[in-house]
Scaffold this active site. Structure first.
Site, PDB file in Angstrom:
ATOM      1  N   LYS A  78      39.758  33.721  23.650  1.00  0.00           N
ATOM      2  CA  LYS A  78      40.925  33.066  24.250  1.00  0.00           C
ATOM      3  C   LYS A  78      40.494  31.690  24.708  1.00  0.00           C
ATOM      4  CE  LYS A  78      42.633  34.299  28.478  1.00  0.00           C
ATOM      5  NZ  LYS A  78      42.413  33.053  29.251  1.00  0.00           N
TER       6      LYS A  78
ATOM      7  N   ASP B 165      37.145  34.325  32.167  1.00  0.00           N
ATOM      8  CA  ASP B 165      36.176  33.484  32.884  1.00  0.00           C
ATOM      9  C   ASP B 165      36.493  33.490  34.384  1.00  0.00           C
ATOM     10  OD1 ASP B 165      38.417  31.889  32.768  1.00  0.00           O
ATOM     11  OD2 ASP B 165      37.399  30.128  31.948  1.00  0.00           O
ATOM     12  N   SER B 166      37.538  34.240  34.764  1.00  0.00           N
ATOM     13  CA  SER B 166      37.763  34.538  36.187  1.00  0.00           C
ATOM     14  C   SER B 166      36.534  35.230  36.771  1.00  0.00           C
ATOM     15  CB  SER B 166      39.012  35.412  36.367  1.00  0.00           C
ATOM     16  OG  SER B 166      38.967  36.545  35.525  1.00  0.00           O
TER      17      SER B 166
ATOM     18  N   GLU C  92      50.684  31.740  31.957  1.00  0.00           N
ATOM     19  CA  GLU C  92      50.298  31.973  33.354  1.00  0.00           C
ATOM     20  C   GLU C  92      51.125  31.117  34.303  1.00  0.00           C
ATOM     21  OE1 GLU C  92      46.088  32.007  34.109  1.00  0.00           O
ATOM     22  OE2 GLU C  92      46.380  32.122  36.283  1.00  0.00           O
TER      23      GLU C  92
HETATM   24  O1  KIV Z   1      40.149  34.435  33.261  1.00  0.00           O
HETATM   25  C1  KIV Z   1      41.089  35.249  33.366  1.00  0.00           C
HETATM   26  O2  KIV Z   1      40.979  36.301  34.005  1.00  0.00           O
HETATM   27  C2  KIV Z   1      42.351  34.911  32.711  1.00  0.00           C
HETATM   28  C3  KIV Z   1      43.548  35.743  33.046  1.00  0.00           C
HETATM   29  C4  KIV Z   1      43.987  35.485  34.432  1.00  0.00           C
HETATM   30  C5  KIV Z   1      44.648  35.554  32.080  1.00  0.00           C
HETATM   31  O3  KIV Z   1      42.412  33.991  31.957  1.00  0.00           O
END
Ligand code: KIV
Length: 261
Positions: free
Chosen positions: A117, A48-49, A186
């Protein structure tokens, strides 16, 4: 040489037991997925980044289920061998287990994700247990959990006290017990990440948490030098920002001088 056989959820714990490190990168579209897959990434995370990297936001909170489904579908189209994981966006799983089941199901059914996730420890373990019992593979995410950015007071290193470290180890054990098949750690101290990795049977995937996790993940745009603010723990492997600028400037100059590019 990396095998071309598509990876499945049980392959990740199996890699840990063989002592093979897991390579995870974020991907948000089919083109990048094709390239990262061809480079041998084991797992492509539709993080979700994307709310920050692709949509230009200051955090991940605006990302919707529709965003995640659309981008996960695109990544699945580009992936051949890599295992594709979709993040459950903010508020798609926190309000109730029923929401979580429905939304995780949509990510698999409509997005083509092979696993989901979700962020957090204690409060989400019942959700993880339910999803796993329904046959939906789940990866946990502890430490700096970006969906809690306001609660944490910013994107800050986590679990820096003995007490918080102990809580993180308990949460990691609870996620494993609930049926998670991997956990992202993280921005936590390296010695804590090492201890968690040693205690768990499931693999830990670190980001900014030292070298001793069972795998590592990075936001691919940080790795490739496409983001303006790169976190301090990222080793940039390319400066694609410079290459894009040069190519676009060269195109503009040719067009303006009346040439045909
Ligand atoms: O959203 C994302 O890209 C993540 C990673 C940084 C682990 O959760």
């Amino acid at each position: 040489m990396t095998s071309t056989k598509p990876l499945r959820a049980p392959d990740l714990p199996a890699m840990k037991s063989r002592g093979e490190k897991i390579v995870m990168l974020t991907a948000y579209d089919a083109t990048m997925a094709r390239l990262l897959d061809a480079a041998g990434a084991d797992v492509l995370l539709v993080g979700d980044s994307l709310g920050m990297v692709i949509l230009g936001g200051t955090d991940t909170l605006e990302v919707t289920m529709e965003d995640m489904i659309r981008h996960t579908r695109a990544v699945r189209r580009g992936a051949r061998r890599a295992f594709v994981v979709a993040d459950m966006p903010f508020m798609s799983y926190q309000a109730s287990i029923e929401d979580a089941v429905r939304n995780a199901g949509r990510l698999l059914q409509e997005g083509g994700a092979m696993a989901v996730k979700l962020e957090g420890g204690g409060p989400v373990t019942a959700t993880v247990e339910r999803l796993a019992s329904l046959g939906i593979p789940v990866i946990g995410h502890l430490g700096l959990t970006p969906q809690s950015v306001h609660f944490m007071g910013g994107f800050k290193r986590q679990a820096t006290t003995v007490e918080a470290g102990r809580r993180l180890l308990d949460d990691a054990a609870a996620l494993e017990k609930a049926g998670a098949f991997a956990v992202v750690l993280e921005c936590i101290p390296a010695d804590l990440a090492r201890e968690a990795s040693a205690r768990l049977r499931i693999p830990t995937i670190g980001i900014g948490s030292g070298p001793d996790c069972d795998g590592q993940v990075l936001v691919s745009y940080d790795l490739l030098g496409l983001t303006s603010e790169t976190p301090p723990f990222v080793k940039r492997k390319a400066d694609l920002d410079r290459i894009v600028l040069e190519a676009a400037r060269s195109f503009a100059a040719e067009v303006r001088s009346g040439g045909s590019p």
